[in-house]
Design a protein around this motif. Structure first.
Motif, mmCIF file in Angstrom:
data_model
loop_
_atom_site.group_PDB
_atom_site.id
_atom_site.type_symbol
_atom_site.label_atom_id
_atom_site.label_comp_id
_atom_site.label_asym_id
_atom_site.label_seq_id
_atom_site.Cartn_x
_atom_site.Cartn_y
_atom_site.Cartn_z
ATOM 1 N N ASP A 1 81.850 70.041 51.205
ATOM 2 C CA ASP A 1 81.954 69.928 52.662
ATOM 3 C C ASP A 1 82.629 68.622 53.094
ATOM 4 O OD1 ASP A 1 79.964 68.082 52.123
ATOM 5 O OD2 ASP A 1 78.545 68.867 53.600
ATOM 6 N N GLY A 2 83.079 67.808 52.130
ATOM 7 C CA GLY A 2 83.779 66.569 52.459
ATOM 8 C C GLY A 2 82.870 65.416 52.836
ATOM 9 N N THR A 3 81.572 65.600 52.635
ATOM 10 C CA THR A 3 80.604 64.544 52.932
ATOM 11 C C THR A 3 79.596 64.449 51.792
ATOM 12 O OG1 THR A 3 79.023 65.978 54.072
ATOM 13 C CG2 THR A 3 80.766 64.991 55.442
ATOM 14 N N LEU A 4 78.885 63.335 51.758
ATOM 15 C CA LEU A 4 77.804 63.162 50.784
ATOM 16 C C LEU A 4 76.482 63.022 51.525
ATOM 17 C CD1 LEU A 4 79.297 60.558 48.260
ATOM 18 C CD2 LEU A 4 79.299 63.061 48.116
ATOM 19 N N THR A 5 75.518 63.835 51.121
ATOM 20 C CA THR A 5 74.161 63.651 51.614
ATOM 21 C C THR A 5 73.570 62.450 50.868
ATOM 22 O OG1 THR A 5 73.170 65.032 49.914
ATOM 23 C CG2 THR A 5 73.870 66.140 51.977
ATOM 24 N N LYS A 6 72.407 62.017 51.279
ATOM 25 C CA LYS A 6 71.761 60.911 50.580
ATOM 26 C C LYS A 6 71.466 61.298 49.127
ATOM 27 C CE LYS A 6 68.526 57.244 51.624
ATOM 28 N NZ LYS A 6 67.523 56.775 52.595
ATOM 29 N N ASP A 7 71.009 62.519 48.897
ATOM 30 C CA ASP A 7 70.735 62.974 47.528
ATOM 31 C C ASP A 7 72.006 62.973 46.686
ATOM 32 O OD1 ASP A 7 68.017 63.280 47.987
ATOM 33 O OD2 ASP A 7 68.162 65.430 48.393
ATOM 34 N N GLU A 8 73.120 63.419 47.259
ATOM 35 C CA GLU A 8 74.392 63.411 46.530
ATOM 36 C C GLU A 8 74.848 61.980 46.240
ATOM 37 O OE1 GLU A 8 76.250 67.609 48.316
ATOM 38 O OE2 GLU A 8 76.652 65.710 49.355
ATOM 39 N N TYR A 9 74.676 61.087 47.198
ATOM 40 C CA TYR A 9 75.040 59.676 47.014
ATOM 41 C C TYR A 9 74.202 59.063 45.898
ATOM 42 C CZ TYR A 9 76.417 54.917 48.443
ATOM 43 O OH TYR A 9 76.920 53.642 48.484
ATOM 44 N N LEU A 10 72.901 59.341 45.917
ATOM 45 C CA LEU A 10 72.022 58.789 44.885
ATOM 46 C C LEU A 10 72.308 59.407 43.508
ATOM 47 C CD1 LEU A 10 68.666 58.467 46.859
ATOM 48 C CD2 LEU A 10 70.361 56.695 46.349
ATOM 49 N N ALA A 11 72.726 60.657 43.471
ATOM 50 C CA ALA A 11 73.116 61.276 42.198
ATOM 51 C C ALA A 11 74.369 60.591 41.648
ATOM 52 C CB ALA A 11 73.353 62.770 42.381
ATOM 53 N N LEU A 12 75.292 60.221 42.526
ATOM 54 C CA LEU A 12 76.481 59.480 42.105
ATOM 55 C C LEU A 12 76.086 58.101 41.577
ATOM 56 C CD1 LEU A 12 79.545 59.150 41.859
ATOM 57 C CD2 LEU A 12 79.576 58.470 44.285
ATOM 58 N N VAL A 13 75.159 57.448 42.249
ATOM 59 C CA VAL A 13 74.656 56.150 41.778
ATOM 60 C C VAL A 13 74.058 56.303 40.383
ATOM 61 C CG1 VAL A 13 72.862 54.396 42.160
ATOM 62 C CG2 VAL A 13 74.313 55.152 44.054
ATOM 63 N N GLU A 14 73.267 57.334 40.172
ATOM 64 C CA GLU A 14 72.649 57.553 38.864
ATOM 65 C C GLU A 14 73.697 57.800 37.787
ATOM 66 O OE1 GLU A 14 69.181 60.224 36.666
ATOM 67 O OE2 GLU A 14 69.387 60.282 38.860
ATOM 68 N N ALA A 15 74.719 58.586 38.105
ATOM 69 C CA ALA A 15 75.781 58.853 37.134
ATOM 70 C C ALA A 15 76.534 57.570 36.781
ATOM 71 C CB ALA A 15 76.746 59.900 37.697
ATOM 72 N N ARG A 16 76.829 56.770 37.780
ATOM 73 C CA ARG A 16 77.524 55.503 37.522
ATOM 74 C C ARG A 16 76.631 54.529 36.766
ATOM 75 N NH1 ARG A 16 81.488 54.136 42.643
ATOM 76 N NH2 ARG A 16 82.849 55.927 42.319
ATOM 77 N N PHE A 17 75.347 54.536 37.063
ATOM 78 C CA PHE A 17 74.408 53.675 36.336
ATOM 79 C C PHE A 17 74.433 54.028 34.847
ATOM 80 C CE2 PHE A 17 70.417 52.455 34.457
ATOM 81 C CZ PHE A 17 70.126 51.228 35.034
#
Length: 140
Positions: A95-111
């Motif tokens: 949808d071209g946006t990140l929910t908070k859960d999606e943002y935190l999943a990206l943080v976890e992947a980068r971590f």
């Protein structure tokens, strides 16, 4: 009138000051980027960042960036923190946006990418790596 002769003490003092290296106090010296990120995120003051600390910091960043109260971050709100390629990967519903859960999943992947020794924490060296820098962009 003849010039005043210089005292040996004054001459030694001037020579000592000229030879002394200029140094800032340790607190005023610039810290490397990885160290600054750790200082900002490390809530238990152990000198490392764990996933819970990273997610807590990222959640606060999400809340600060989320200006229009729709519960998501678009590319404008993300302010360059996420590339187009990463946005596509982090946005499973496209949808071209990140929910908070999606943002935190990206943080976890980068971590996880920044933690090659898999010890569950990131030290300053790991935070200065390319993967650590990519994570740091999401935490500030």
């Amino acid at each position: 009138m003849s010039p005043t002769p210089k005292s040996p003490t004054r001459t030694l003092l001037i020579a000592a000051l000229a030879a002394a290296p200029l140094a800032l106090p340790a607190s005023a010296e610039a810290k490397p980027r990885g160290d600054r990120t750790i200082a900002a995120v490390d809530t238990d003051s152990d000198g490392t960042v764990d996933l819970a600390e990273a997610k807590a910091a990222a959640g606060a960043v999400f809340d600060r960036l989320e200006k229009d109260a729709d519960g998501t971050l678009d590319t404008k709100e993300l302010q360059g923190r996420v590339s187009r390629k990463d946005m596509k990967q982090a946005d499973p519903d496209n949808d071209g946006t990140l929910t908070k859960d999606e943002y935190l999943a990206l943080v976890e992947a980068r971590f996880k990418l920044a933690d090659p020794d898999n010890d569950g924490t990131l030290d300053a060296k790991e935070m200065r790596s390319p993967a650590g820098k990519a994570l740091a962009r999401l935490l500030k």
